[in-house]
Write an enzyme that holds these catalytic residues in place. Structure first.
Site, PDB file in Angstrom:
ATOM      1  CB  SER A 262      62.625   9.346  61.162  1.00  0.00           C
ATOM      2  OG  SER A 262      63.559  10.240  61.732  1.00  0.00           O
TER       3      SER A 262
ATOM      4  CE1 TYR B 223      64.731   5.149  64.424  1.00  0.00           C
ATOM      5  CE2 TYR B 223      65.339   7.174  63.295  1.00  0.00           C
ATOM      6  CZ  TYR B 223      64.457   6.469  64.081  1.00  0.00           C
ATOM      7  OH  TYR B 223      63.308   7.067  64.527  1.00  0.00           O
TER       8      TYR B 223
END
Ligand SMILES: NC(=O)c1ccc[n+]([C@@H]2O[C@H](COP(=O)([O-])OP(=O)(O)OC[C@H]3O[C@@H](n4cnc5c(N)ncnc54)[C@H](O)[C@@H]3O)[C@@H](O)[C@H]2O)c1
Length: 264
Positions: free
Chosen positions: A140, A153
């Site tokens: 990401s 995350y």
């Protein structure tokens, strides 16, 4: 001729979002796609639509070692070998660092980080046995920059980039390339869960979608949120021979978000 003719590729989290678009694009490019997810009805429906010549669905919780062994056996049974893996499955939890319960942190690690680790560890020997292959991990934007409320995350996505580099070095001699996609904000149920609730008031869903769109119009230099097909095309590039001399890299698709602070 398709870019993936004759290749068998397992894609995790393929029932919806980016994984679904990757499955559709890879099948259109000639691959035999094994769609894997925990959303069996949705994943099965996508595979059925693609047709049994091109696709098959298998239940796979990426955090479970025994599920991985069964999924690889299923892929070989269905299509004869495994030539590629896209570790796409993931979950997101928002929380401040000081409010994040350990259970929540570990749940995110279990899917995003352990899932990618188990996937690479289980599939790499199959790729080697088939004479080489590709692994595309899904990291990401927040693996390379920070974002408030994303401690768990961000930790897992940075871990995915770290594992990608190590795996690329260890597996290069076996003809296996390992890379990572780093999407910015992409329009999927993960970034806009309001759209998922069938009982939701359409006016509120429209309002939530407008808020998401408005946010990214301001934050992203290209002035919009990304589309899952745009990440799928990057995964295709990294799975096909178009990227034949690229390994160990995190490749960003974020509309310029990571460039820095924009004054426009
Ligand atoms: N949407 C974004 O803005 C964005 C940005 C950067 C990275 N990503 C990453 O892209 C990937 C795909 O996300 P998306 O946006 O398509 O989200 P999504 O929520 O639409 O899709 C995720 C898929 O993963 C599946 N999944 C969840 N837990 C699983 C498990 N334990 N085993 C197997 N499958 C599981 C879900 O059922 C779902 O089908 C994720 O790794 C996500 O972290 C998304």
């Amino acid at each position: 001729m398709g870019k993936l003719d004759g290749r068998v590729v397992i894609i995790t989290g393929a029932a919806r979002g980016q994984g679904e678009q990757e499955a559709r694009l890879f099948a259109a490019e000639g691959a035999k796609v094994v769609l894997a997810d925990v959303l069996d009805d949705q994943g099965g429906a996508v595979a059925k639509e693609l047709g049994e010549e091109s696709a098959a669905y298998v239940h796979l919780d990426v955090s479970r070692e025994d599920d991985w062994a069964a999924a690889v056996a299923f892929a070989k049974d269905a299509f004869g070998a495994v030539n590629g893996l896209v570790n796409n499955a993931g979950i997101l939890r928002f929380n401040e660092l000081t409010s994040t319960p350990l259970e929540e942190y570990l749940a995110v690690v279990q899917v995003n980080q352990v899932g990618a680790f188990l996937g690479m560890r289980t599939v790499a020997p199959e790729l080697a046995a088939a004479g080489g292959g590709t692994i595309v991990n899904t990291a990401s934007y927040v693996a390379l920059s920070g974002m408030a409320l994303l401690t768990s995350y961000a930790a897992t996505k940075a871990a995915v980039v770290g594992m990608t580099r190590v795996a690329a070095m260890e597996l290069a001699g076996k003809g296996i390339r390992v890379n990572a996609v780093c999407p910015g904000a992409i329009d999927t149920p993960m970034s806009n869960p309001a759209r998922l609730d069938p009982a939701a008031d359409p006016a509120q869903v429209a309002e939530a979608s407008e808020a998401v769109d408005g946010l990214y119009r301001k934050l992203v230099p290209m002035g919009r949120i990304g589309r899952p097909e745009e990440v799928a095309r990057l995964a295709l590039f990294l799975t096909s021979d178009d990227s034949s001399y690229i390994t160990g890299q995190p490749l960003v698709a974020d509309g310029g978000w990571l460039c820095g602070v924009s004054v426009f």
